[in-house]
Motif scaffolding. Structure first.
Motif, PDB file in Angstrom:
ATOM      1  N   GLY A   3       0.796  -1.215   0.000  1.00 32.01           N
ATOM      2  CA  GLY A   3       0.000   0.000   0.000  1.00 32.01           C
ATOM      3  C   GLY A   3       0.831   1.267   0.000  1.00 32.01           C
ATOM      4  N   LEU A   4       2.155   1.097  -0.177  1.00 31.53           N
ATOM      5  CA  LEU A   4       3.044   2.261  -0.171  1.00 31.53           C
ATOM      6  C   LEU A   4       3.212   2.785  -1.593  1.00 31.53           C
ATOM      7  CD1 LEU A   4       5.798   0.955   2.277  1.00 31.53           C
ATOM      8  CD2 LEU A   4       4.225   2.857   2.703  1.00 31.53           C
ATOM      9  N   SER A  55       8.476   7.330  -2.326  1.00 32.82           N
ATOM     10  CA  SER A  55       9.898   7.057  -2.104  1.00 32.82           C
ATOM     11  C   SER A  55      10.753   7.601  -3.238  1.00 32.82           C
ATOM     12  CB  SER A  55      10.135   5.559  -1.915  1.00 32.82           C
ATOM     13  OG  SER A  55       9.569   4.826  -2.967  1.00 32.82           O
ATOM     14  N   ALA A  56      10.183   7.744  -4.429  1.00 29.92           N
ATOM     15  CA  ALA A  56      10.942   8.283  -5.557  1.00 29.92           C
ATOM     16  C   ALA A  56      11.216   9.773  -5.412  1.00 29.92           C
ATOM     17  CB  ALA A  56      10.186   8.028  -6.857  1.00 29.92           C
ATOM     18  N   CYS A  57      10.376  10.462  -4.671  1.00 29.20           N
ATOM     19  CA  CYS A  57      10.535  11.918  -4.529  1.00 29.20           C
ATOM     20  C   CYS A  57      11.592  12.214  -3.467  1.00 29.20           C
ATOM     21  CB  CYS A  57       9.213  12.577  -4.155  1.00 29.20           C
ATOM     22  SG  CYS A  57       9.387  14.370  -3.934  1.00 29.20           S
ATOM     23  N   THR A  58      12.800  12.485  -3.913  1.00 28.01           N
ATOM     24  CA  THR A  58      13.896  12.751  -2.969  1.00 28.01           C
ATOM     25  C   THR A  58      13.699  14.084  -2.256  1.00 28.01           C
ATOM     26  OG1 THR A  58      15.183  13.693  -4.774  1.00 28.01           O
ATOM     27  CG2 THR A  58      15.566  11.378  -4.250  1.00 28.01           C
ATOM     28  N   HIS A  59      12.809  14.917  -2.764  1.00 24.45           N
ATOM     29  CA  HIS A  59      12.536  16.195  -2.115  1.00 24.45           C
ATOM     30  C   HIS A  59      11.456  16.072  -1.039  1.00 24.45           C
ATOM     31  CE1 HIS A  59      15.031  18.130  -5.135  1.00 24.45           C
ATOM     32  NE2 HIS A  59      14.408  17.384  -6.030  1.00 24.45           N
ATOM     33  N   VAL A  97       8.213  15.734  -1.038  1.00 23.81           N
ATOM     34  CA  VAL A  97       7.034  16.589  -1.094  1.00 23.81           C
ATOM     35  C   VAL A  97       5.764  15.816  -1.473  1.00 23.81           C
ATOM     36  CG1 VAL A  97       8.439  18.609  -1.585  1.00 23.81           C
ATOM     37  CG2 VAL A  97       7.380  17.398  -3.472  1.00 23.81           C
ATOM     38  N   ILE A  98       5.903  14.484  -1.617  1.00 26.04           N
ATOM     39  CA  ILE A  98       4.703  13.648  -1.762  1.00 26.04           C
ATOM     40  C   ILE A  98       4.554  12.834  -0.493  1.00 26.04           C
ATOM     41  CG2 ILE A  98       3.471  11.954  -3.155  1.00 26.04           C
ATOM     42  CD1 ILE A  98       5.304  12.414  -5.404  1.00 26.04           C
ATOM     43  N   LYS A  99       3.380  12.846   0.084  1.00 25.39           N
ATOM     44  CA  LYS A  99       3.172  12.097   1.322  1.00 25.39           C
ATOM     45  C   LYS A  99       1.795  11.432   1.304  1.00 25.39           C
ATOM     46  CE  LYS A  99       6.142  15.046   4.170  1.00 25.39           C
ATOM     47  NZ  LYS A  99       7.310  14.169   4.101  1.00 25.39           N
ATOM     48  N   GLN A 100       1.754  10.236   1.890  1.00 24.12           N
ATOM     49  CA  GLN A 100       0.471   9.556   2.087  1.00 24.12           C
ATOM     50  C   GLN A 100      -0.053   9.946   3.470  1.00 24.12           C
ATOM     51  OE1 GLN A 100       2.082   5.618   0.845  1.00 24.12           O
ATOM     52  NE2 GLN A 100       0.107   5.315  -0.141  1.00 24.12           N
ATOM     53  N   LEU A 101      -0.628  11.096   3.538  1.00 26.71           N
ATOM     54  CA  LEU A 101      -1.054  11.644   4.830  1.00 26.71           C
ATOM     55  C   LEU A 101      -2.137  10.806   5.490  1.00 26.71           C
ATOM     56  CD1 LEU A 101      -1.168  15.494   4.213  1.00 26.71           C
ATOM     57  CD2 LEU A 101       0.590  14.155   5.354  1.00 26.71           C
ATOM     58  N   VAL A 106      -1.172   4.180   4.527  1.00 23.77           N
ATOM     59  CA  VAL A 106      -0.957   3.293   3.392  1.00 23.77           C
ATOM     60  C   VAL A 106      -2.302   2.897   2.788  1.00 23.77           C
ATOM     61  CG1 VAL A 106       1.230   2.425   4.290  1.00 23.77           C
ATOM     62  CG2 VAL A 106      -0.894   1.259   4.886  1.00 23.77           C
ATOM     63  N   PHE A 107      -2.238   2.507   1.536  1.00 24.27           N
ATOM     64  CA  PHE A 107      -3.425   2.154   0.747  1.00 24.27           C
ATOM     65  C   PHE A 107      -4.340   3.357   0.515  1.00 24.27           C
ATOM     66  CE2 PHE A 107      -2.180  -2.044   2.422  1.00 24.27           C
ATOM     67  CZ  PHE A 107      -2.034  -2.723   1.216  1.00 24.27           C
ATOM     68  N   GLU A 108      -3.845   4.565   0.784  1.00 25.03           N
ATOM     69  CA  GLU A 108      -4.597   5.786   0.466  1.00 25.03           C
ATOM     70  C   GLU A 108      -3.774   6.616  -0.513  1.00 25.03           C
ATOM     71  OE1 GLU A 108      -7.610   6.292   1.345  1.00 25.03           O
ATOM     72  OE2 GLU A 108      -7.796   4.697   2.840  1.00 25.03           O
ATOM     73  N   SER A 109      -4.431   7.370  -1.349  1.00 27.33           N
ATOM     74  CA  SER A 109      -3.727   8.184  -2.332  1.00 27.33           C
ATOM     75  C   SER A 109      -2.864   9.239  -1.654  1.00 27.33           C
ATOM     76  CB  SER A 109      -4.734   8.871  -3.257  1.00 27.33           C
ATOM     77  OG  SER A 109      -5.409   7.906  -4.047  1.00 27.33           O
ATOM     78  N   PRO A 110      -1.699   9.506  -2.231  1.00 18.95           N
ATOM     79  CA  PRO A 110      -0.826  10.542  -1.671  1.00 18.95           C
ATOM     80  C   PRO A 110      -1.274  11.937  -2.086  1.00 18.95           C
ATOM     81  CG  PRO A 110       0.174   9.654  -3.633  1.00 18.95           C
ATOM     82  CD  PRO A 110      -1.121   8.881  -3.422  1.00 18.95           C
ATOM     83  N   MET A 111      -0.654  12.927  -1.475  1.00 17.93           N
ATOM     84  CA  MET A 111      -0.832  14.302  -1.938  1.00 17.93           C
ATOM     85  C   MET A 111       0.532  14.945  -2.134  1.00 17.93           C
ATOM     86  SD  MET A 111      -1.909  16.647   1.283  1.00 17.93           S
ATOM     87  CE  MET A 111      -1.380  18.075   0.333  1.00 17.93           C
TER      88      MET A 111
END
Ligand code: SF4
Ligand code: SF4
Length: 79
Positions: free
Chosen positions: A27-28, A33-37, A39-43, A46-51
């Protein structure tokens, strides 16, 4: 990798985004994990869309490469 203008940033297409499909085991979101900055988080967990915190997006597009469902798109602001 090229860093582009602050006027372009990544955005989630929530019609396409489905963590249960792209990461059925964990669900990750792979784009997180690809965004080294960072700025994407699954607030919502897991199993929920990130923002994406768009103000801090560097426009490197690593997240777009990492999303198997093509659920991250480039947005442009201004002209
Ligand atoms: S943004 Fe892409 S990689 Fe991330 S959860 Fe949504 S579909 Fe999966
Ligand atoms: S374009 Fe780069 S900085 Fe912006 S959310 Fe995607 S990986 Fe992170």
């Amino acid at each position: 990798m090229s860093v582009q203008s602050k006027k372009s940033f990544a955005a989630i297409d929530y019609q396409r985004c489905d963590p249960k499909t792209c990461a059925p085991d964990t669900g990750l979101c792979p784009a997180v994990s690809a965004c080294t900055h960072k700025v994407i988080k699954q607030l919502d967990g897991v199993f929920e869309s990130p923002m994406i915190f768009q103000d801090m997006c560097m426009g490197c597009w690593d997240c777009i490469a990492a999303c198997p469902l093509n659920a991250i798109v480039v947005k442009h602001v201004g002209t």
